[in-house]
Scaffold this motif. Sequence first.
Motif, PDB file in Angstrom:
ATOM      1  N   GLU A 109      72.415  38.482  87.360  1.00 53.68           N
ATOM      2  CA  GLU A 109      73.877  38.567  87.474  1.00 53.68           C
ATOM      3  C   GLU A 109      74.285  39.246  88.768  1.00 53.68           C
ATOM      4  OE1 GLU A 109      76.218  40.593  84.313  1.00 53.68           O
ATOM      5  OE2 GLU A 109      75.080  39.233  82.971  1.00 53.68           O
ATOM      6  N   GLU A 110      73.582  40.344  89.064  1.00 59.28           N
ATOM      7  CA  GLU A 110      73.874  41.103  90.272  1.00 59.28           C
ATOM      8  C   GLU A 110      73.619  40.220  91.503  1.00 59.28           C
ATOM      9  OE1 GLU A 110      71.401  44.557  90.751  1.00 59.28           O
ATOM     10  OE2 GLU A 110      72.835  45.549  92.092  1.00 59.28           O
ATOM     11  N   LEU A 111      72.480  39.523  91.495  1.00 58.68           N
ATOM     12  CA  LEU A 111      72.126  38.652  92.621  1.00 58.68           C
ATOM     13  C   LEU A 111      73.172  37.539  92.776  1.00 58.68           C
ATOM     14  CD1 LEU A 111      70.195  37.782  94.861  1.00 58.68           C
ATOM     15  CD2 LEU A 111      68.769  36.646  93.147  1.00 58.68           C
ATOM     16  N   ASP A 112      73.553  36.939  91.659  1.00 61.00           N
ATOM     17  CA  ASP A 112      74.556  35.867  91.704  1.00 61.00           C
ATOM     18  C   ASP A 112      75.864  36.358  92.320  1.00 61.00           C
ATOM     19  OD1 ASP A 112      72.786  34.160  90.561  1.00 61.00           O
ATOM     20  OD2 ASP A 112      73.627  34.260  88.527  1.00 61.00           O
ATOM     21  N   TYR A 113      76.235  37.584  91.943  1.00 60.22           N
ATOM     22  CA  TYR A 113      77.474  38.174  92.455  1.00 60.22           C
ATOM     23  C   TYR A 113      77.429  38.253  93.985  1.00 60.22           C
ATOM     24  CZ  TYR A 113      80.857  41.782  93.695  1.00 60.22           C
ATOM     25  OH  TYR A 113      81.871  42.482  94.302  1.00 60.22           O
ATOM     26  N   TYR A 114      76.345  38.822  94.501  1.00 59.32           N
ATOM     27  CA  TYR A 114      76.244  38.990  95.956  1.00 59.32           C
ATOM     28  C   TYR A 114      76.090  37.639  96.667  1.00 59.32           C
ATOM     29  CZ  TYR A 114      76.047  44.043  95.608  1.00 59.32           C
ATOM     30  OH  TYR A 114      76.365  45.352  95.381  1.00 59.32           O
ATOM     31  N   LEU A 115      75.376  36.723  96.057  1.00 58.08           N
ATOM     32  CA  LEU A 115      75.198  35.408  96.699  1.00 58.08           C
ATOM     33  C   LEU A 115      76.544  34.704  96.831  1.00 58.08           C
ATOM     34  CD1 LEU A 115      71.894  34.017  95.094  1.00 58.08           C
ATOM     35  CD2 LEU A 115      72.208  34.916  97.407  1.00 58.08           C
ATOM     36  N   ARG A 116      77.362  34.837  95.810  1.00 58.11           N
ATOM     37  CA  ARG A 116      78.637  34.139  95.830  1.00 58.11           C
ATOM     38  C   ARG A 116      79.652  34.817  96.743  1.00 58.11           C
ATOM     39  NH1 ARG A 116      82.575  32.215  90.893  1.00 58.11           N
ATOM     40  NH2 ARG A 116      84.239  31.633  92.310  1.00 58.11           N
ATOM     41  N   HIS A 117      79.791  36.146  96.573  1.00 52.15           N
ATOM     42  CA  HIS A 117      80.898  36.821  97.249  1.00 52.15           C
ATOM     43  C   HIS A 117      80.538  37.407  98.604  1.00 52.15           C
ATOM     44  CE1 HIS A 117      83.383  36.348  93.732  1.00 52.15           C
ATOM     45  NE2 HIS A 117      82.380  36.796  92.996  1.00 52.15           N
ATOM     46  N   TYR A 118      79.239  37.574  98.860  1.00 49.57           N
ATOM     47  CA  TYR A 118      78.851  38.180 100.147  1.00 49.57           C
ATOM     48  C   TYR A 118      78.162  37.156 101.051  1.00 49.57           C
ATOM     49  CZ  TYR A 118      77.178  41.693 103.460  1.00 49.57           C
ATOM     50  OH  TYR A 118      76.932  42.429 104.594  1.00 49.57           O
ATOM     51  N   VAL A 119      77.204  36.424 100.486  1.00 53.59           N
ATOM     52  CA  VAL A 119      76.462  35.432 101.282  1.00 53.59           C
ATOM     53  C   VAL A 119      77.333  34.193 101.518  1.00 53.59           C
ATOM     54  CG1 VAL A 119      74.378  34.000 101.384  1.00 53.59           C
ATOM     55  CG2 VAL A 119      74.281  36.254 100.307  1.00 53.59           C
ATOM     56  N   GLY A 120      78.142  33.843 100.518  1.00 50.60           N
ATOM     57  CA  GLY A 120      79.010  32.679 100.655  1.00 50.60           C
ATOM     58  C   GLY A 120      78.462  31.417 100.023  1.00 50.60           C
ATOM     59  N   ARG A 121      77.691  31.540  98.969  1.00 55.71           N
ATOM     60  CA  ARG A 121      77.125  30.377  98.302  1.00 55.71           C
ATOM     61  C   ARG A 121      78.110  29.812  97.279  1.00 55.71           C
ATOM     62  NH1 ARG A 121      72.272  29.686 100.291  1.00 55.71           N
ATOM     63  NH2 ARG A 121      72.457  27.688  99.271  1.00 55.71           N
TER      64      ARG A 121
END
Lengths: 271, 410
Positions: free
Chosen positions: B58-70
């Motif tokens: 969940e944490e990884l998904d959060y950062y991938l979506r909102h920080y990395v831009g996936r």
Amino acid sequence: MSRIKACFDRLKKEGRGALLPYLEAFDPDRETSLALLRQMPEAGADLIEVGVPFSDPSADGPTIQLAAQRGLKAGATLKGVLDLIHEFRKENDHTPIILMGYYNPIDRYGVERFCKDARAADVDGLIVVDLPPEESEELAPYARAEGLDMITLTAPTTPDDRLKAILKDASGFVYYVSITGITGTRSATEDQLKAAMTRLKAATDLPVVAGFGISTPEQARIASRISDGAVVASAIIKDMAATYDEHGHATAKSLPTALDKIRSLAKAVRG
Amino acid sequence: MPADTSITSQLNSLRTGPDERGHFGIHGGRFVAETLMPLMLELEKAYNHAKTDPQFQEELDYYLRHYVGRPSPLWHAKRLSETLGGAQIYLKREELNHTGSHKLNNVMGQILLARRMGKTRIVAETGAGQHGVATATVCALFGLECEIYMGATDVERQKPNVFRMHLLGAKVHPVTAGAGTLKDAMNEAMRDWVANVENTYFLVGTVAGPHPYPAMVRDFQSIIGTEAREQIQEQTGRLPDAVIAAIGGGSNAMGIFHPFLDDADVPLYGVEAAGLGLDSGKTAASIARGKPGVLHGNRTYLLQDDHGQITEAHSISAGLDYPGIGPEHSWLNDIGRVNYVSATDQQALEAFQTLTRLEGIIPALESAHAVAHAIVMAPTMKKDQTIIVNLSGRGDKDVPTVAAHLGVKL
């Protein structure tokens, strides 16, 4: 009886630890390293570690890395190193020789052929830095078949239960990497070394030698008393390399400098 | 997963490797000094735990979506496809990720793991500097100390990335040993790690190194292929006729390939850097011109001489300039599932310009190798066939290098 066992038995009777100087084969050329190898026992080497030059010695510091580069430039190959030891054996049949190096040159040479040739050259033990017990079955059966001791490396990071497991089948002696770090950089304290030896002696009856970060005669004296022997590598190479000319070639001072360093270490270990 | 698909489909799957000791066929493993071995075991345990923890995901998904831009888009490169006159080319736009390459996918996963493990200091190796920049970025984000090892030659040819790392607060150590490229940086990063094991996490940037790195980096990068596989079906209604990716260590390729491995009808192409040519002696094509050997903790195809000494790689692209390749690629080569081909420096330079002119996308020189192979392949295919090219990074960092090759003074 193997040369390694005979050596440690004799030292035990003498009541002292061993001095294990290291030389990088073919550094800076074949003849110099052969001459050094031949004169090391008389200067006080009890056992000798012969480094096999490798292009990517990732566990070694800059001193040994540069020595390996000079060795390779001088044409060092695994076969060439075995030939060097074969020549040494024509004059010396008692000083144990331990080859130290990385796995890829052995892998390329062919493990079975290598172990046969190492036996034929009268090598006594092998230290393969990047072949941990988890992968050592690639080499160990062939080494055993030829009577070569596979020297097990242990480190400050090795937990007690792992120590017991990896020392179960150890032979020859145990090499304790006394610092977490690369060769020729920092040193372990006396207390750290003492605590480590208590852990190691609980896990093995074999002699335990300490290496990495031992550079002065005083450090060698202390290490050889707390453990069963002190390995000195970078400090000897560094002194010797300081005598090379600007092309990295040996000069008249090179051999005497290395031998003087070994003598001073040997004196301390015996003192 | 329904129970009935588990046993047989897993037995027939190419996606279940490595074995418990990290081997992919004869490749992989854990060839490290004893000082590091307990750490590898600890890392493996920590990763296995994180992998199955929904909170971590969940944490990884959060950062991938909102920080990395996936997710990153899948772009139908119509002008390029029309010009080549064959298959339709789709670009998986990994260059649109924050920091400009696919590298952040893996770095984000590993930094979250490092934090879980309580590590406060991060070391990493970098070639082109993309992994270094990605690592420096997450260290800035999470307030961690960051040390980057980079070959001195690469520092020279990737100046923009070096300065980016400085700005991000990382310390960049130029490595002068050897040819001063990625291999030497890797050695030096390992030396730093072994000397600072207590508080330090080694954040490996590619699908190579000792187990569990190849599997872990692959897992974090597999999001590329998972997305691309869905996107191509959404856009074309079916799976692609080819997937192409460039290979240095092979992380972007493994990331896009892995979700397609069990699609037996989808041919996969890994493009190695041929440098000046496969037989020029100046190449980085480890599979085409290497032999299996052991370096940097794993067995894999390596450029080496007859005596087992590792030879220098050469590529115009700093990110592909490495004499080895991830062990899973070596295995996929041995079993014939992936076709390993190559593109020269010259082909990459041409592809770099072609894509820029026709699509308005400046690719990294690494990714330009994949584009170069698409330029070769597409005209031999039908117009209703499709190719996915992994556009792993953007080329801003390579503008000075390309200018120099084109004889332009900036």
